[in-house]
Design a protein around this motif. Structure first.
Motif, PDB file in Angstrom:
ATOM      1  N   UNK A  64     -11.511   7.198  -8.684  1.00 55.68           N
ATOM      2  CA  UNK A  64     -11.324   6.393  -8.088  1.00 55.68           C
ATOM      3  C   UNK A  64     -10.431   6.618  -6.674  1.00 55.68           C
ATOM      4  N   UNK A  65     -10.513   5.816  -6.353  1.00 50.01           N
ATOM      5  CA  UNK A  65      -9.517   5.358  -4.813  1.00 50.01           C
ATOM      6  C   UNK A  65      -8.791   3.917  -5.401  1.00 50.01           C
ATOM      7  N   UNK A  66      -7.232   3.536  -4.037  1.00 49.00           N
ATOM      8  CA  UNK A  66      -6.445   2.935  -4.104  1.00 49.00           C
ATOM      9  C   UNK A  66      -6.065   2.815  -3.254  1.00 49.00           C
ATOM     10  N   UNK A  67      -6.091   1.969  -2.071  1.00 47.15           N
ATOM     11  CA  UNK A  67      -5.552   1.106  -1.063  1.00 47.15           C
ATOM     12  C   UNK A  67      -4.485   0.117  -0.724  1.00 47.15           C
ATOM     13  N   UNK A  68      -4.354   0.349   0.877  1.00 44.72           N
ATOM     14  CA  UNK A  68      -3.050  -0.466   0.556  1.00 44.72           C
ATOM     15  C   UNK A  68      -2.404  -0.818   1.924  1.00 44.72           C
ATOM     16  N   UNK A  69      -1.885  -1.632   2.808  1.00 44.33           N
ATOM     17  CA  UNK A  69      -1.635  -1.815   4.476  1.00 44.33           C
ATOM     18  C   UNK A  69       0.317  -1.669   3.275  1.00 44.33           C
ATOM     19  N   UNK A  70       0.733  -1.887   1.849  1.00 42.99           N
ATOM     20  CA  UNK A  70       1.900  -2.063   1.917  1.00 42.99           C
ATOM     21  C   UNK A  70       2.382  -1.069   0.983  1.00 42.99           C
ATOM     22  N   UNK A  71       3.141  -0.053   1.869  1.00 39.30           N
ATOM     23  CA  UNK A  71       3.332   1.395   1.542  1.00 39.30           C
ATOM     24  C   UNK A  71       3.661   1.631   0.006  1.00 39.30           C
ATOM     25  N   UNK A  72       5.183   0.543  -0.039  1.00 37.39           N
ATOM     26  CA  UNK A  72       5.821   0.469  -1.151  1.00 37.39           C
ATOM     27  C   UNK A  72       5.372   0.403  -2.796  1.00 37.39           C
ATOM     28  N   UNK A  73       3.837  -0.543  -2.303  1.00 36.48           N
ATOM     29  CA  UNK A  73       3.445  -1.696  -3.532  1.00 36.48           C
ATOM     30  C   UNK A  73       2.318   0.088  -3.867  1.00 36.48           C
TER      31      UNK A  73
END
Ligand code: GLV
Ligand code: MN
Ligand code: MN
Length: 425
Positions: free
Chosen positions: A296-305
């Motif tokens: 699986x993978x997870x992405x975000x532009x919110x590093x803290x989240x």
């Protein structure tokens, strides 16, 4: 004419860009659906040969660098001035589309043709790059070519194995690329002093179309964390073991798939998560699954989240597996960190769009790009054009030609502005 030239006069020739799109789309694996030119494949080799020919016809000095990138150089008037870089990629995912990456490479080529036709000489060298293997592959690594130039590809990465057990280093060699040269390419590339990198790309998401705006100026590129969860339960007879006494690894993995989705649905700003593969063993119809590998993978532009979501997800997967009597081992690997774009380059792109009277929106990128890695070497910015229905990585991927032409005008204008000495930007 020199680079102070008026970029508003640089108008792409639509039929020429359309012809390029159509010729490149003709190069694909015949046995796959959609458009397939995966890294190290024969169709990909052919598409890169096509790009090299087109680069030469456009008047570029073409070479293959140590990392396997196809590089066309338009020499500038001042050899001492740091160079500009633009480009993207021509590899695709399996059964992908015609525009992802291709628009950036063809847009760069059209920009070079426009500059030459109007007799505009840049002060700086302009490097047009078709980066090797941008799409994620069986080795779990995206952006092979740009990653190597940024010094982010390691000797241990070359030892990664694909599903067939082949090492990445062997794949390079089979494609005619020397693994030592790949690892040494960062040092060789560091000899170029770089003034900036600009990439034109299709948005691959729905925002621009939904808002009725033809251009996006990227603010940041999402970080990507990849998860490999290995579940170990117990093989038992599927016909005789009572339901309450089982330790079914696939049931635990199924709960984890839902946890992955729940985690991203709770992101306050931006977050997405995808389970892409479950491999269950022994895979017999009459045996309770004993082991499962889940990717699986997870992405975000919110590093803290992103980092707190990783911790919460791992905790939840462990707890759910425990309830099924299943052990789980969790491994995370980072494909790339969140990468903000350069404020200066963002401003230049936005200024060019404004001068051309083109409305634009600031947009984050959930997709990754070669720009992530070039940003380690110089100021980076990206220009997005709309994707119909937000579709991408599928055969339905589509961007209208007039939108591509607008993107090329903004790319050309941005390169002309960045060509000027920094204090006159
Ligand atoms: C490439 O398109 C990616 O975002 O993985
Ligand atoms: Mn792409
Ligand atoms: Mn892609």
């Amino acid at each position: 004419m020199t680079a102070g030239a008026d970029f508003e006069a640089l108008r792409p020739v639509g039929e020429r860009v359309e012809q390029d799109l159509s010729e490149l789309a003709g190069i694909r694996a015949p046995e796959s659906g959609g458009w397939t030119r995966t890294v190290f494949s024969e169709p990909y080799r052919a598409s890169r040969d096509w790009v090299r020919r087109r680069m030469r016809e456009a008047g570029l000095d073409v070479r293959l660098d140590g990392a396997g990138n196809v590089v066309g150089v338009l020499p500038g008037l001042d050899p001492a001035a740091p160079a500009l870089v633009t480009g993207s990629h021509t590899d695709t995912v399996e059964s992908g589309g015609r525009f992802d990456g291709v628009v950036g490479v063809l847009g760069a080529l059209e920009t070079v043709r426009l500059l030459r036709e109007r007799g505009i000489r840049l002060r700086r060298d302009l490097l047009v790059v078709d980066f090797l293997g941008e799409e994620s592959n069986d080795f779990g690594l995206s952006c092979l070519g740009s990653r190597a130039l940024a010094g982010e590809l390691t000797a241990s990465d070359l030892d990664r194995r694909d599903a067939a057990g082949m090492r990445l280093g062997e794949r390079y060699a089979g494609f005619g690329l020397e693994p030592d040269g790949v690892l040494g390419s960062a040092a060789a590339f560091a000899r170029h002093r770089l003034a900036g990198y600009v990439e034109l790309h299709v948005e691959q998401g729905p925002v621009l179309e939904e808002r009725g705006v033809g251009l996006g100026v990227v603010t940041a590129i999402a970080g990507i964390e990849r998860l490999l969860a290995t579940f170990r339960g117990r093989a038992d007879h599927a016909g005789t073991m009572p339901m309450g006494d089982r330790r079914d690894a696939l049931v635990a993995a199924a709960e984890a798939v839902l946890a992955v989705r729940r985690t991203a649905c709770g992101a306050p700003v931006h977050g997405v998560a995808t389970t892409s593969r479950l491999v269950a063993e022994p895979g017999s119809p009459n045996v309770v699954p004993a082991a499962v590998r889940m990717h699986a993978e997870m992405r975000s532009v919110d590093t803290g989240w992103l980092s707190s979501a990783q911790l919460r997800l791992a905790e939840e997967i462990r707890e759910l597996a425990g309830r099924s009597g299943v052990d789980v081992e969790i491994d995370w690997s980072r494909d790339n960190e969140r990468r903000p774009v350069s404020a200066d380059v963002h401003e230049v792109i936005a200024g060019v769009a404004g001068s051309l009277g083109e409305p634009w929106l600031p947009v984050p990128s959930g997709a990754t790009h070669d720009a992530v890695h070039l940003a380690r070497l110089c100021p980076m910015g990206m220009i997005f054009v709309p994707s119909r229905g937000g579709r991408s990585h599928c055969p339905e991927e589509w961007t209208d030609l007039p939108d591509i032409e607008t993107g090329i005008r903004v790319l050309a204008g941005t390169l002309l502005r960045l060509d000027q000495p920094r204090d006159t930007l």
